[in-house]
Design an enzyme around this catalytic site. Sequence first.
Site, short mmCIF file in Angstrom:
data_model
loop_
_atom_site.label_atom_id
_atom_site.label_comp_id
_atom_site.label_asym_id
_atom_site.label_seq_id
_atom_site.Cartn_x
_atom_site.Cartn_y
_atom_site.Cartn_z
N HIS A 157 -4.30 9.73 -19.86
CA HIS A 157 -5.41 10.32 -19.09
C HIS A 157 -6.34 9.23 -18.52
CE1 HIS A 157 -4.42 14.18 -21.14
NE2 HIS A 157 -4.19 13.36 -22.16
N SER A 281 -11.55 -9.80 3.41
CA SER A 281 -12.32 -8.88 4.24
C SER A 281 -12.97 -9.69 5.36
CB SER A 281 -13.39 -8.21 3.39
OG SER A 281 -14.47 -7.80 4.19
N LYS A 287 -13.97 -10.82 -1.08
CA LYS A 287 -12.89 -9.88 -1.33
C LYS A 287 -11.49 -10.51 -1.40
CE LYS A 287 -13.19 -5.88 -1.48
NZ LYS A 287 -13.45 -4.70 -0.75
N GLU A 294 -1.27 -1.49 -1.75
CA GLU A 294 -1.79 -0.28 -1.10
C GLU A 294 -0.83 0.24 -0.04
OE1 GLU A 294 -6.57 -0.74 -1.14
OE2 GLU A 294 -5.47 -2.37 -0.19
#
Length: 453
Positions: A157, A281, A287, A294
């Site tokens: 979970h 970024s 970043k 992704e």
Amino acid sequence: MAKKLWGGRFKKKIDKDFEEFSKSIQYDYKLAEYDIYHSIIHVNALVDSAILTKKEGQRLIFSLGQILREIEKGTFTPDLECEDIHSDIQSRVEKKVGKLAAKLHTLRSRNDQVVFDEKFYCLNEVELLGKLLGDVFDAIVSKAKQYEKNFFLGYTHTRRAQVIFFSDYILAYAYMFKRDYRRFQCFLKNLEVVIGAGALAGSALNSKHYQKAIFSALVKKNLAELNSSVDNVSSRDFIIELLSMLSILQMHLSRLTEDMILYSGKEFDFLRLPEEFCTGSSLMPHKKNPDFLELVRGYTGMVYGNLVAVLTMMKGLPLTYNRDMQLDKEPLFSSVEVLKNELKIMAKFIKGVTLNEENIAKALEDDSLYATEIAEFLVISKGVAFSDAHTVVGKLVRYSEDKKIRVKDMKDSLLKTFYPGLSLKALKSIMNPEYATSSKKSVVRKMPKTIKA
Ligand code: ARG
């Protein structure tokens, strides 16, 4: 305008927009090589049955061989004027041998060619996918070996659950990929490529002529006897099967990427990702974004979509061939290309992943990770019934949370208020990753052997 393989019964010229709309050449050129295999077998069968002379057969096969070499060299460019790859190759043969080319299409149909071609495409690509998947599998096993003694946090979970070895975690994916690989092997073993279905009813060529021609074929693998011409031109379950296997594999890859995205973020900070597969970024200088992961996760929509597209396209089609079936190719090619690219990069990506051992060690100090082990200790060493032990430890954990006092900082006198048999000494010997992992005896841990043949 390239010549069509049909047209005799038409008085009006085809509408230009419709003609463009109906073409498949812009994608089915990928089947060129396999279409030539079909033609060679077919010509051999025509010669064997004396419909073509030996000489005619040789001239046709020679011209087909020339086109095949162009494909192999990578100099073949599809003629976008043609309706499809079958028409394209027919018109190339015509340019080479003139009128004789008109005999190439004797007693055959594109309905038969297209299935034959697609099956060969699937066989070749699945073999390649299997090799690439084998590389990913090997990379995972190497990572498991590199960190064989390292502990890791196991979650259920998305909440901290129990301590495991890092290899327990990462090898779970190796076993998933092994099953994906086995599905590929079954597919490769079971797919039957047949020839001679004609448009749907079979052809006047004797199956013996085909069998002889198949025997001399360039690629013999998976060629089988034709038992149902109707089934052959009607069915695309082999494509749906491949798209299903790719969807399952994609789901596994997507879960792996999600784990790595999560575990490499500051909130978890257990993994470090290889920089050469991350991007920055344009605005935020700090970043390091996990774009490869992704994108893999994102492609899942497309891969599932391709499966659903073909399943839905097929669901209501009356037997036998219908033009709708032309639309099986783009989803098939799309999923195959996506998976090949993903697997190729994933093997390199996994090699570059490292563990943030310091941070993992800090997280492993969390008392709650050992709650299950304490309950099991009460059962095994003190003879407490499991549900009673569960309640005792539940109360202990709740007290620790409410009073903000770690279990390891509790005095014996306090511990004994939860259960008389509890002592700090006993708890300390249980609440550590070594005990937590060594007390699990049901798993036969092995480093899996490579799946590559
Ligand atoms: N381009 C067609 C396809 O991919 C080839 C078969 C055409 N057959 C026909 N009867 N129009 O399905």
